[in-house]
Design an enzyme around this catalytic site. Structure first.
Site, PDB file in Angstrom:
ATOM      1  N   GLU A  12      -2.332  -0.165  -1.490  1.00 36.47           N
ATOM      2  CA  GLU A  12      -1.089   0.121  -2.245  1.00 36.47           C
ATOM      3  C   GLU A  12      -1.421   0.772  -3.502  1.00 36.47           C
ATOM      4  O   GLU A  12      -2.289   0.187  -4.242  1.00 36.47           O
ATOM      5  CB  GLU A  12      -0.429  -1.381  -2.504  1.00 36.47           C
ATOM      6  N   HIS A  56       8.183  -7.146  -0.299  1.00 34.46           N
ATOM      7  CA  HIS A  56       8.408  -8.265  -1.173  1.00 34.46           C
ATOM      8  C   HIS A  56       8.727  -7.991  -2.758  1.00 34.46           C
ATOM      9  O   HIS A  56       9.414  -8.811  -3.377  1.00 34.46           O
ATOM     10  CB  HIS A  56       7.325  -9.173  -1.069  1.00 34.46           C
ATOM     11  N   ASP A  57       8.521  -6.754  -3.389  1.00 35.10           N
ATOM     12  CA  ASP A  57       8.815  -6.222  -4.417  1.00 35.10           C
ATOM     13  C   ASP A  57      10.103  -5.465  -4.632  1.00 35.10           C
ATOM     14  O   ASP A  57      10.348  -5.286  -5.756  1.00 35.10           O
ATOM     15  CB  ASP A  57       7.455  -5.499  -5.086  1.00 35.10           C
ATOM     16  N   ASP A 112      -3.655  -4.717  -2.969  1.00 37.06           N
ATOM     17  CA  ASP A 112      -2.987  -4.689  -4.051  1.00 37.06           C
ATOM     18  C   ASP A 112      -3.249  -3.827  -5.025  1.00 37.06           C
ATOM     19  O   ASP A 112      -4.403  -3.816  -5.559  1.00 37.06           O
ATOM     20  CB  ASP A 112      -2.858  -6.128  -4.428  1.00 37.06           C
ATOM     21  N   ASP A 143      -3.915  -9.998   2.371  1.00 39.62           N
ATOM     22  CA  ASP A 143      -3.589  -9.359   0.903  1.00 39.62           C
ATOM     23  C   ASP A 143      -4.857  -9.437   0.322  1.00 39.62           C
ATOM     24  O   ASP A 143      -5.438 -10.530   0.123  1.00 39.62           O
ATOM     25  CB  ASP A 143      -2.417  -9.861   0.311  1.00 39.62           C
TER      26      ASP A 143
HETATM   27  O1  TEU Z   1       2.607  -4.957  -6.775  1.00 37.60           O
HETATM   28  C1  TEU Z   1       2.335  -3.748  -7.567  1.00 37.60           C
HETATM   29  C2  TEU Z   1       3.625  -2.989  -7.954  1.00 37.60           C
HETATM   30  O2  TEU Z   1       3.695  -1.983  -7.908  1.00 37.60           O
HETATM   31  C3  TEU Z   1       4.505  -3.790  -8.783  1.00 37.60           C
HETATM   32  O3  TEU Z   1       4.143  -3.923  -9.971  1.00 37.60           O
HETATM   33  C4  TEU Z   1       5.605  -3.184  -8.744  1.00 37.60           C
HETATM   34  O4  TEU Z   1       5.552  -2.059  -9.864  1.00 37.60           O
HETATM   35  C5  TEU Z   1       6.881  -4.119  -9.297  1.00 37.60           C
HETATM   36  O5  TEU Z   1       6.531  -5.205  -8.575  1.00 37.60           O
HETATM   37  C6  TEU Z   1       8.095  -3.473  -8.874  1.00 37.60           C
HETATM   38  O6  TEU Z   1       8.908  -4.230  -9.254  1.00 37.60           O
HETATM   39  C7  TEU Z   1       1.729  -5.680  -6.648  1.00 37.60           C
HETATM   40  C8  TEU Z   1       2.416  -6.787  -5.764  1.00 37.60           C
HETATM   41  O7  TEU Z   1       2.978  -6.302  -4.409  1.00 37.60           O
HETATM   42  C9  TEU Z   1       3.242  -7.524  -6.486  1.00 37.60           C
HETATM   43  O8  TEU Z   1       3.806  -8.669  -5.668  1.00 37.60           O
HETATM   44  C10 TEU Z   1       2.432  -8.189  -7.534  1.00 37.60           C
HETATM   45  O9  TEU Z   1       3.364  -9.036  -8.344  1.00 37.60           O
HETATM   46  C11 TEU Z   1       1.799  -7.020  -8.423  1.00 37.60           C
HETATM   47  O10 TEU Z   1       1.051  -6.077  -7.588  1.00 37.60           O
HETATM   48  C12 TEU Z   1       0.723  -7.706  -9.291  1.00 37.60           C
HETATM   49  O11 TEU Z   1      -0.469  -8.213  -8.350  1.00 37.60           O
END
Ligand code: TEU
Length: 586
Positions: A281, A354-355, A222, A114
């Site tokens: 992403e 994971h989000d 990210d 990542d």
């Molecule tokens: O996520 C980016 C993102 O799109 C998130 O803000 C998303 O909108 C949110 O998690 C949805 O609930 C990335 C990573 O995948 C995430 O884990 C991080 O918290 C974020 O960037 C900041 O680095």
């Protein structure tokens, strides 16, 4: 329509065969904190991943995307990095990391790191130095601004722009030493790097080369579409009833995004053998930007994560305002991306990460049709055109957790949102319901390796409560059971490896929009694969005129998730039925 179309030679076969290994690959995402704990401190680690490599080899995945394991204060579970060139002691050491790369390689599994470079942690030495004085040599590595004209630092409304952060509150925090504000699109502990400065970009590229030299095979980047901002930092429009303005149009997909990505490609990837993968992403990305970013001729990224389909069960731009799941909308959204990137670019295919709350709980029917809905959703994703990603636990049919109170939650986003709601006068009950509907912690419970309390995840107390699956659904029950969700995933991945049509076939939708019954073809030379999925608790009917009759009835069944497999692809389609058909190989 002719049943078997000649495939337009849109892609270079040389590219497919040599460089673009990822077109034939399935990638597994590991969230290390929750995967497997080898030292009993309750937090998953790299040693734990090594212990489970045989499990991944059994599943058949070609690569692992590792969520961050760098040194970090863990405000956002590692998405706040304080040193890009150190492994966080919670996860291991460089010795264990190198062992992982080596042991994975022996099993034919690549490691993708990542890359979190839109922001760092506020504990990163770059930021500390930048924050120390307005004259610091690294001052302009981050976005610093004085209070808004006519205001006093610290008072409400003094922030340089009115933008709201992803993790609630303003995107600016006051730094007392210099009396200026710094920009952070996420938590206040995640200051945004200033990509306008060449020194920042080159420090990042240098770090990326350093990692590739250690033997990794690429990066998942990210929020990479946030690295170019409108340098004027204009205010955003304040939506009705909201406190903060919408800065998204000003900080996403900015004027220099493609220039930065192309520069990164040249500086980091261009002359490497084995061609590392670049996955971006990109929340809020449009089809047009994705086409540009993944057009191989432009030399930017190999694929992007877009979010349209995972936003079909909530209000636009507001993940907390959940709406009823709508599989017809999910299908339409995925098909729009299939068609949109058919000629130029490449899709990444995913339902969970994971989000996101667990995809089976969002779009499937885990109470009534656990096995069938898990396998039907997987079939749709894995048989589409693009590179499929399996989020850890989805291959076991994991569902959302049953958190009972706020103390059970760990995620900074959920906790901040709850606090903001209650501070604004919302009742604790309502605030809880809103947060729990979309909390990222649903996807972060430990992997259930075995039955029992902590599911074989850790000998200690897990950092987040486990959510044990129903009996018979832990990994050790599923791996050898040919009728398990795990085995279905394994077969889908194997099919991608053995049948070139899965990786290379042209996508053609065969059923109309706005229905949860989907049939699509994958076409390559004179051959066709037909995929049928019914994402509904109701049975449906597929008319025989889907294709030429002689083709429909000549197709042979490759896979079916029913106990009594169907004889033909058409006719009545059972709830959550999934089947894959093939014209006879010639
Ligand atoms: O996520 C980016 C993102 O799109 C998130 O803000 C998303 O909108 C949110 O998690 C949805 O609930 C990335 C990573 O995948 C995430 O884990 C991080 O918290 C974020 O960037 C900041 O680095």
């Amino acid at each position: 329509m002719s049943a078997v179309e000649k495939r337009r030679p849109a892609r270079s076969l040389a590219l497919v065969d040599d460089d673009a290994w990822w077109r034939r690959a399935a990638i597994y995402q590991i969230y290390p904190r929750s995967f497997n704990d080898s030292d009993g401190d309750g937090i998953g680690d790299i040693g734990g991943i090594i212990e489970r490599l045989d499990y991944l080899a059994r599943l058949g995945v070609d690569a692992v995307w590792l969520s961050p394991v760098y040194e970090s204060p863990q405000v956002d579970n590692g998405y706040d990095i304080s040193d890009y060139r150190t492994i966080d002691p919670v996860y291991g050491t460089f010795d264990t990391f190198d062992q992982l790369v080596e042991a994975a390689k022996q099993r034919g599994i690549r490691i993708i790191m990542d890359l979190v470079v839109n922001h760092t942690s506020d504990q990163h030495e770059w930021f500390r130095e930048s924050a120390s004085s307005v004259d610091s040599a690294r001052r302009d590595w981050y976005w610093w601004r004085p209070p808004r004209l006519g205001t006093v630092a610290g008072e409400s409304g003094a922030e340089p722009t009115n933008w709201g952060s992803f993790f609630t509150g303003p995107t600016w925090s006051l730094e007392p030493v210099t009396g200026q504000y710094y920009l952070h699109l996420f938590a206040r502990e995640q200051p945004d790097l200033n990509w306008e400065r060449p020194a920042v970009r080159h420090a990042v590229y240098d770090m990326m080369r350093w990692w590739l030299d250690r033997g990794i095979d690429g990066f998942r980047m990210d929020v990479i579409n946030l690295i170019s901002k409108d340098p004027d930092l204009p205010d955003g429009i304040v939506p009705a009833g909201k406190r903060h303005g919408d800065g998204f149009p000003h900080y996403s997909n900015g004027p220099r995004l493609h220039e930065f990505l192309a520069e990164m490609r040249t500086e980091v990837f261009a002359s490497r053998s084995g061609v590392p993968i670049a996955i971006g992403e990109m929340p809020g990305v449009t089809l047009e930007t994705a086409q540009r970013a993944t057009d191989p001729c432009r030399g930017e990224l190999d694929m992007v994560f877009q979010f349209d389909h995972v936003e079909t069960d909530h209000a636009p731009g507001n993940k907390w305002s959940r709406t009823a799941p709508d599989c017809a909308a999910l299908i339409d959204s995925l098909c729009r991306w299939q068609e949109g990137l058919a000629d130029v670019g490449w899709n990444s295919l995913y339902l969970g990460n994971h989000d996101q709350p667990r995809s089976l709980s969002r779009f499937g029917s885990p109470e009534r049709y656990w096995y069938r809905s898990a396998t039907a959703l997987a079939t749709m994703i894995h048989m589409m055109s693009g590179t499929p990603f399996v989020y850890q636990g989805d291959e076991l049919g994991m569902v959302n957790a049953e958190f009972e109170s706020l103390d059970a939650l760990r995620d900074v986003e959920s906790l901040n949102h709850y606090r903001a709601l209650t501070d604004a006068g919302e009742s604790p009950g309502n605030a809880w319901r809103e947060v729990i509907g979309a909390s990222r912690d649903h996807a972060r419970t430990p992997m259930p390796w075995t039955d029992g309390e902590s599911g074989g995840f850790s000998a200690g107390t897990p950092w987040i409560d486990p959510h044990p699956p129903a009996p018979g659904r832990s990994a050790d029950h599923q791996i050898d059971d040919p009728g398990s969700v795990f085995s279905w995933y394994r077969k889908l991945i194997e099919l991608r490896h053995v049948d070139p049509i899965v990786a290379l076939g042209r996508f053609r939708r065969l059923t109309p929009s706005a229905t949860s019954l989907l049939a699509f073809g994958r076409l390559l030379d004179d051959e066709m694969m037909l995929v049928v999925v019914n994402l509904s608790d109701e049975s449906g009917t597929l008319e025989p005129n889907l294709l030429e009759e002689k083709v429909v009835y000549a197709m042979s069944l490759v896979m079916s998730n029913l106990p009594q497999p169907p004889c033909f692809p058409v006719g009545t389609i059972e709830p959550w039925e999934a089947s894959i058909w093939r014209t006879p190989n010639t």
